[in-house]
Design an enzyme around this catalytic site. Structure first.
Site, PDB file in Angstrom:
ATOM      1  CG  ASN A  34       1.332   6.806   8.973  1.00 17.31           C
ATOM      2  OD1 ASN A  34       2.551   6.708   9.387  1.00 17.31           O
ATOM      3  ND2 ASN A  34       0.990   6.663   7.715  1.00 17.31           N
TER       4      ASN A  34
ATOM      5  CD  GLU B 213       2.757   8.822   2.214  1.00 15.30           C
ATOM      6  OE1 GLU B 213       3.262   8.703   3.509  1.00 15.30           O
ATOM      7  OE2 GLU B 213       1.804   9.866   2.422  1.00 15.30           O
TER       8      GLU B 213
ATOM      9  CB  SER C 158      -7.323  15.492   4.087  1.00 17.11           C
ATOM     10  OG  SER C 158      -6.515  15.485   3.223  1.00 17.11           O
TER      11      SER C 158
ATOM     12  CE  LYS D  15       1.335   9.981   5.878  1.00 21.98           C
ATOM     13  NZ  LYS D  15       0.739  10.630   5.059  1.00 21.98           N
TER      14      LYS D  15
ATOM     15  CD  GLU E 266      -3.991   6.061   4.402  1.00 18.51           C
ATOM     16  OE1 GLU E 266      -4.211   6.623   5.347  1.00 18.51           O
ATOM     17  OE2 GLU E 266      -2.917   5.820   3.876  1.00 18.51           O
TER      18      GLU E 266
ATOM     19  N   GLY F  24      -2.985  14.345   2.598  1.00 23.28           N
ATOM     20  CA  GLY F  24      -2.275  15.479   2.651  1.00 23.28           C
ATOM     21  C   GLY F  24      -2.866  16.607   1.771  1.00 23.28           C
TER      22      GLY F  24
END
Ligand code: 13P
Length: 257
Positions: free
Chosen positions: A13, A101, A218, A15, A172, A178
């Site tokens: 991904n 997100e 991560s 992003k 997730e 992150g």
């Protein structure tokens, strides 16, 4: 021949990265050049990139194309939105739906996620439904409840026939994204079993078996193998590490061995 049930999905991904098409081409071409090292009928490698870049890449290459979102209506006055037909026509096979997100910054609700999954399936693409708890929810012992709610509402009025061989679910945990921290493999396995239990309440055994569950948050080439091998999950959804061609190829290669 690997059975569909055993296939491993390695999904990148990107992003809102990289900043230009040139950069995207550099990364993607390097991955494709290494594709012979990734070739295996056991693995499906996918890169979900910004809409703007999608039509510049070969949808028939070793790495499949994915999008990070879509809109639920098929056409009309929806400024700034992209339909499932537009995505399918540029060769998109997978669409990430309900990423945390988007839930956080764009106010995406479970109802919207449900509409988007329906539109994705109607458009003939495979949705990757994201679920996961915040750190606060986890600390309050509510992680299970959150995941149950997200799944039940996302799949409302979606039939067995609609999702058979199509749906993927990505766990997730928001606090792992992150952050450099991942849950323990036991924790991930526990959530995987919970997701299977929810799916088995809503659908038949065939759907449980035909729905790959991925882990995201991560993931690196160092931890990727255990995150699948020790959890019984069927793949990974990778953010940062998928922007480095060598790292992404390294992750895929762990599963080709
Ligand atoms: P990171 O791999 O950068 O933690 O991102 C995970 C993610 O959000 C993938 O969708």
């Amino acid at each position: 021949m690997t059975q569909e049930k055993e296939k491993i999905y390695i999904v990148g991904n990107w992003k809102m990265n990289p900043p230009s098409l040139d950069d995207a081409e550099t990364i993607f071409d390097e991955m494709e050049n290494d594709a012979y090292r990734m070739r295996s009928d056991k693995i499906e490698a996918v890169i979900c990139m910004p809409y703007l870049f999608l039509s510049d890449f070969d949808a028939k290459g070793e790495i499949k194309l994915g999008a990070q979102n879509l809109f639920w209506e098929s056409r009309g006055a929806y400024t700034g939105e992209i339909s499932s037909e537009m995505l399918r026509k540029v060769g998109v096979k997978y669409v990430i739906i309900g990423h945390s997100e988007r839930r956080k910054y764009l106010g995406e609700t479970d109802e919207m996620v449900n509409l988007k999954i329906k539109a994705c399936l109607d458009g003939g693409m495979r949705p990757i439904l994201c679920v996961g708890e915040t750190l606060e929810e986890r600390k309050r012992g509510e992680a299970g409840e959150v995941i149950i709610r997200q799944l039940e509402q996302a799949l409302q009025d979606i039939t067995e026939k609609d999702i058979y061989g199509k749906l993927l679910i990505a766990y997730e945990p928001i606090w792992a994204i992150g952050s450099g921290t991942t849950p323990s493999t036991d924790d991930i396995m526990g959530v995987g079993l919970l997701i299977k239990k929810i799916i088995s309440k809503l659908y038949s055994r065939e759907i449980v078996d035909s729905t790959p569950i991925l882990y995201g948050g991560s993931v690196t080439s160092q931890n990727c193998f255990d995150l699948v091998d020790k959890t019984g999950l069927r793949g990974l959804l990778i953010g940062g590490a998928s922007l480095e061609a060598r790292e992404f190829v390294g992750i895929v290669k762990e599963f080709v061995k």
